[in-house]
Motif scaffolding. Sequence first.
Motif, PDB file in Angstrom:
ATOM      1  N   LYS B 202       1.176  -0.969  -0.048  1.00 49.42           N
ATOM      2  CA  LYS B 202       0.443   0.136   0.018  1.00 49.42           C
ATOM      3  C   LYS B 202       0.665   1.040   0.045  1.00 49.42           C
ATOM      4  CE  LYS B 202      -3.675   0.266   3.254  1.00 49.42           C
ATOM      5  NZ  LYS B 202      -3.822   0.408   4.241  1.00 49.42           N
ATOM      6  N   THR B 203       0.604   2.799  -0.494  1.00 49.48           N
ATOM      7  CA  THR B 203       1.351   3.380  -0.449  1.00 49.48           C
ATOM      8  C   THR B 203       0.070   4.527   0.291  1.00 49.48           C
ATOM      9  OG1 THR B 203       2.910   2.874  -2.284  1.00 49.48           O
ATOM     10  CG2 THR B 203       2.648   4.835  -2.201  1.00 49.48           C
ATOM     11  N   SER B 204       1.252   5.534   0.630  1.00 49.23           N
ATOM     12  CA  SER B 204       0.054   6.299   1.700  1.00 49.23           C
ATOM     13  C   SER B 204       0.911   8.236   0.553  1.00 49.23           C
ATOM     14  CB  SER B 204       0.370   6.710   3.423  1.00 49.23           C
ATOM     15  OG  SER B 204      -0.141   5.846   3.606  1.00 49.23           O
ATOM     16  N   ILE B 205       0.609   8.967   0.371  1.00 52.55           N
ATOM     17  CA  ILE B 205       1.259   9.950   0.063  1.00 52.55           C
ATOM     18  C   ILE B 205      -0.396  11.403   0.427  1.00 52.55           C
ATOM     19  CG2 ILE B 205       1.892   8.961  -2.346  1.00 52.55           C
ATOM     20  CD1 ILE B 205      -0.962  10.362  -3.904  1.00 52.55           C
ATOM     21  N   ILE B 206      -0.110  12.406   0.353  1.00 54.91           N
ATOM     22  CA  ILE B 206      -0.689  13.462   0.711  1.00 54.91           C
ATOM     23  C   ILE B 206      -0.445  14.954  -0.434  1.00 54.91           C
ATOM     24  CG2 ILE B 206      -0.847  15.631   1.955  1.00 54.91           C
ATOM     25  CD1 ILE B 206       0.955  14.543   3.805  1.00 54.91           C
ATOM     26  N   VAL B 207      -1.427  15.304  -0.935  1.00 53.23           N
ATOM     27  CA  VAL B 207      -1.642  16.229  -2.300  1.00 53.23           C
ATOM     28  C   VAL B 207      -2.568  17.411  -1.768  1.00 53.23           C
ATOM     29  CG1 VAL B 207      -1.704  14.398  -4.007  1.00 53.23           C
ATOM     30  CG2 VAL B 207      -3.616  15.554  -2.787  1.00 53.23           C
ATOM     31  N   TYR B 208      -1.444  18.586  -2.273  1.00 51.81           N
ATOM     32  CA  TYR B 208      -2.482  19.827  -1.882  1.00 51.81           C
ATOM     33  C   TYR B 208      -2.573  20.564  -3.427  1.00 51.81           C
ATOM     34  CZ  TYR B 208      -3.611  24.408  -1.035  1.00 51.81           C
ATOM     35  OH  TYR B 208      -4.112  25.842  -1.033  1.00 51.81           O
ATOM     36  N   LEU B 209      -3.859  20.072  -3.487  1.00 48.46           N
ATOM     37  CA  LEU B 209      -4.015  20.933  -4.995  1.00 48.46           C
ATOM     38  C   LEU B 209      -3.831  21.937  -5.210  1.00 48.46           C
ATOM     39  CD1 LEU B 209      -7.621  18.645  -5.011  1.00 48.46           C
ATOM     40  CD2 LEU B 209      -5.376  17.860  -5.844  1.00 48.46           C
ATOM     41  N   ASP B 210      -4.034  23.152  -6.529  1.00 52.13           N
ATOM     42  CA  ASP B 210      -4.527  24.062  -6.485  1.00 52.13           C
ATOM     43  C   ASP B 210      -5.556  24.787  -7.121  1.00 52.13           C
ATOM     44  OD1 ASP B 210      -2.128  25.142  -6.871  1.00 52.13           O
ATOM     45  OD2 ASP B 210      -1.620  24.737  -9.615  1.00 52.13           O
ATOM     46  N   ARG B 211      -6.169  25.340  -6.091  1.00 49.56           N
ATOM     47  CA  ARG B 211      -7.563  25.915  -5.800  1.00 49.56           C
ATOM     48  C   ARG B 211      -8.453  26.281  -6.890  1.00 49.56           C
ATOM     49  NH1 ARG B 211      -9.427  29.160  -0.958  1.00 49.56           N
ATOM     50  NH2 ARG B 211     -11.552  28.182  -1.006  1.00 49.56           N
ATOM     51  N   ASP B 212      -7.713  26.902  -7.346  1.00 53.05           N
ATOM     52  CA  ASP B 212      -7.970  27.389  -9.231  1.00 53.05           C
ATOM     53  C   ASP B 212      -7.785  26.468 -10.502  1.00 53.05           C
ATOM     54  OD1 ASP B 212      -7.271  29.923  -7.402  1.00 53.05           O
ATOM     55  OD2 ASP B 212      -5.625  30.370  -8.690  1.00 53.05           O
ATOM     56  N   ARG B 213      -7.789  25.164 -10.031  1.00 53.09           N
ATOM     57  CA  ARG B 213      -8.165  24.052 -10.608  1.00 53.09           C
ATOM     58  C   ARG B 213      -9.210  23.349 -10.434  1.00 53.09           C
ATOM     59  NH1 ARG B 213      -4.731  20.689 -11.977  1.00 53.09           N
ATOM     60  NH2 ARG B 213      -5.846  19.692 -13.661  1.00 53.09           N
ATOM     61  N   PRO B 214     -10.828  23.869 -10.696  1.00 48.15           N
ATOM     62  CA  PRO B 214     -11.382  22.845 -10.872  1.00 48.15           C
ATOM     63  C   PRO B 214     -10.954  21.040 -11.082  1.00 48.15           C
ATOM     64  CG  PRO B 214     -12.026  24.769 -11.893  1.00 48.15           C
ATOM     65  CD  PRO B 214     -10.634  24.678 -12.344  1.00 48.15           C
ATOM     66  N   GLY B 215     -12.268  20.148 -11.011  1.00 48.53           N
ATOM     67  CA  GLY B 215     -11.874  19.057 -11.642  1.00 48.53           C
ATOM     68  C   GLY B 215     -10.499  18.733 -11.351  1.00 48.53           C
ATOM     69  N   ALA B 216      -9.440  19.643 -10.015  1.00 44.29           N
ATOM     70  CA  ALA B 216      -8.417  18.873 -10.448  1.00 44.29           C
ATOM     71  C   ALA B 216      -8.383  17.748  -9.284  1.00 44.29           C
ATOM     72  CB  ALA B 216      -7.145  19.439  -9.289  1.00 44.29           C
ATOM     73  N   LEU B 217      -9.056  16.697  -8.440  1.00 44.23           N
ATOM     74  CA  LEU B 217      -9.085  15.508  -7.298  1.00 44.23           C
ATOM     75  C   LEU B 217      -9.654  15.256  -8.187  1.00 44.23           C
ATOM     76  CD1 LEU B 217      -9.207  13.883  -4.741  1.00 44.23           C
ATOM     77  CD2 LEU B 217     -11.686  14.944  -4.049  1.00 44.23           C
ATOM     78  N   TYR B 218     -10.634  15.335  -8.709  1.00 44.27           N
ATOM     79  CA  TYR B 218     -11.068  14.424 -10.390  1.00 44.27           C
ATOM     80  C   TYR B 218      -9.717  13.910 -11.170  1.00 44.27           C
ATOM     81  CZ  TYR B 218     -13.678  12.847 -14.133  1.00 44.27           C
ATOM     82  OH  TYR B 218     -14.057  11.429 -15.275  1.00 44.27           O
ATOM     83  N   SER B 219      -9.025  14.649 -11.791  1.00 43.57           N
ATOM     84  CA  SER B 219      -8.523  14.689 -12.832  1.00 43.57           C
ATOM     85  C   SER B 219      -7.111  14.058 -11.721  1.00 43.57           C
ATOM     86  CB  SER B 219      -7.452  15.409 -13.103  1.00 43.57           C
ATOM     87  OG  SER B 219      -6.236  15.985 -12.310  1.00 43.57           O
ATOM     88  N   ILE B 220      -7.035  13.951 -10.578  1.00 49.01           N
ATOM     89  CA  ILE B 220      -5.516  12.685  -9.845  1.00 49.01           C
ATOM     90  C   ILE B 220      -6.255  11.091  -9.242  1.00 49.01           C
ATOM     91  CG2 ILE B 220      -5.225  12.117  -7.128  1.00 49.01           C
ATOM     92  CD1 ILE B 220      -4.509  14.914  -6.802  1.00 49.01           C
ATOM     93  N   LEU B 221      -7.338  11.044 -10.023  1.00 43.29           N
ATOM     94  CA  LEU B 221      -8.317  10.256  -9.056  1.00 43.29           C
ATOM     95  C   LEU B 221      -8.579   9.418 -10.439  1.00 43.29           C
ATOM     96  CD1 LEU B 221     -11.543  10.695  -6.513  1.00 43.29           C
ATOM     97  CD2 LEU B 221      -9.247  10.323  -6.164  1.00 43.29           C
ATOM     98  N   GLY B 222      -8.104  10.520 -11.825  1.00 42.65           N
ATOM     99  CA  GLY B 222      -8.536   9.732 -13.332  1.00 42.65           C
ATOM    100  C   GLY B 222      -6.819   9.180 -13.056  1.00 42.65           C
ATOM    101  N   GLU B 223      -6.232   9.259 -12.739  1.00 46.27           N
ATOM    102  CA  GLU B 223      -4.308   8.939 -12.794  1.00 46.27           C
ATOM    103  C   GLU B 223      -4.717   7.781 -12.574  1.00 46.27           C
ATOM    104  OE1 GLU B 223      -1.471   9.058 -14.287  1.00 46.27           O
ATOM    105  OE2 GLU B 223      -2.567  11.044 -15.427  1.00 46.27           O
ATOM    106  N   PHE B 224      -5.218   7.175 -11.762  1.00 46.71           N
ATOM    107  CA  PHE B 224      -5.053   5.785 -10.280  1.00 46.71           C
ATOM    108  C   PHE B 224      -6.421   5.009 -11.175  1.00 46.71           C
ATOM    109  CE2 PHE B 224      -4.216   8.704  -7.061  1.00 46.71           C
ATOM    110  CZ  PHE B 224      -3.323   8.172  -6.756  1.00 46.71           C
TER     111      PHE B 224
END
Lengths: 291, 291
Positions: B202-224
């Motif tokens: 298992k791997t654990s990471i912490i990410v801080y998204l750019d607030r000005d980029r809507p959908g940033a969380l979605y695009s990260i989950l898309g990578e997975f």
Amino acid sequence: MRIGVLGLKGSYSEKAAKQWITKNVLENDNILEHCSDIQDVFTLLENKQCDIGVVPLENSIEGSVGITLDLLLEKDVNIIGETIVTIEHCLLSRGKKEDIKVVLSHPQGLGQCRNFLKKTFPLAELRTTGSTSHAAKLATEFEEMAAIASPETADVYKLDILMPNIQDRKHNHTRFVIITRSETTEDIIRSLRPTDSCDPYKTSIIVYLDRDRPGALYSILGEFAKNNINLTRIESRPSKKVLGDYVFYIDFEGNISDDIIKDAIYNIESSVGMLKMLGSYPELNSSCESN
Amino acid sequence: MRIGVLGLKGSYSEKAAKQWITKNVLENDNILEHCSDIQDVFTLLENKQCDIGVVPLENSIEGSVGITLDLLLEKDVNIIGETIVTIEHCLLSRGKKEDIKVVLSHPQGLGQCRNFLKKTFPLAELRTTGSTSHAAKLATEFEEMAAIASPETADVYKLDILMPNIQDRKHNHTRFVIITRSETTEDIIRSLRPTDSCDPYKTSIIVYLDRDRPGALYSILGEFAKNNINLTRIESRPSKKVLGDYVFYIDFEGNISDDIIKDAIYNIESSVGMLKMLGSYPELNSSCESN
């Protein structure tokens, strides 16, 4: 209207309630019902002893208020509004700083001042109260006790402000939500001051994903992304079934009365184990808000 | 090795440490260093007074341990393992049930027994301690005090178990993580008992998204999603800058030494404001684990 708030006179929830009433409620004869803890606000609402409840949801330093999230899922309530209160924790006491042996506050208050406490009162005993204002009231009993609470409670309980602004970060804000029993939600919304039509709305939902469907969260977020619906918050809480199983609290821009939101919710509902609609309500901190 | 654990003798962290040591550590001469709170475990590690720390990360009833999440971001540490402990909170005291006026525990202990406390001791004063085992030690002082802690601490501090299994849900588990200073992580991993090669990671990471980029969380989950990498947890914490701004803690299956994980991390890193790699470590609760 009878409005249940967390804590006693001078509490942050009372401030939140007053802020929200001024902006939204037409009539002048509103009664505040003070509750000893967050659970009591929900109970009062459930028992029809109040019409509206005001409870803290998240803080900018210490994060979500777990019990509020849990009760939003458990109880038959809706969110009809939100308000943000600036938190200015002070150390209040009848005694002197050097005599303090016990510090009292709500767990969130203690958490927001964690570094301060560790540095300034490394040996003090920490006691939990149902609200910061209860802590202030209890601190009147002995000179060796201090409360972490608002400057307003210092006036109410005749305590000295030994140290102002003691939270671990300069900026400290708490978001409160305004809740109603589901059965009365529509009536209460109709009785409020009409919102400026330019006010954007926000919608809050809770979803429980099927554990056996990897990528379920991604597909939900996809519903929002493909319709350019902006997420403002996503938060997980334990489902309380087994470790590693969660429900997600999702806030996004838009009103359930908009077709685009209605369609997205419809699509999401068909792909998750459970969806609870908490409500659509005017969003704060928008460009409209600052006018 | 010197291992920093939360709490005194009989603490849940001590149990977690022993579980993990038995499975992973080759040498026999390990010393447990007992710490008064979670922050102290990180401080001991930082000051090189211990080599490994064992801290609680999340509980199946009360959710994340905020201070642990915050310190994983702030401090230069890695996660090298995890272990899950069954929590069986008991009400411990020298006195009788009817005499109890004060109940002590760690905030998580009080939170996990919230309904019990409200029902059984509606008038009791609740006091916060750095760990459940400290609560047990303090409860030895007066007969009117009770602690919420493990049955093991009853033996250690010669307290009676007034009521066993008092948590609000029957099943109660806490996940602990095993942490090291980043500079020593590789050496320590090399010194451990070799993991069964079938053990998944298992791997654990912490990410801080750019607030000005809507959908940033979605695009990260898309990578997975596009690489069929299974997410096991996603949790938000306040960035502590402004309300409504978050960092995300993401756990997923796979090892950073796998090319597919390396590529995903590379792609995510280029699209977020900050990415902190906490580490890859053997996952519990897998099919391998139960053998």
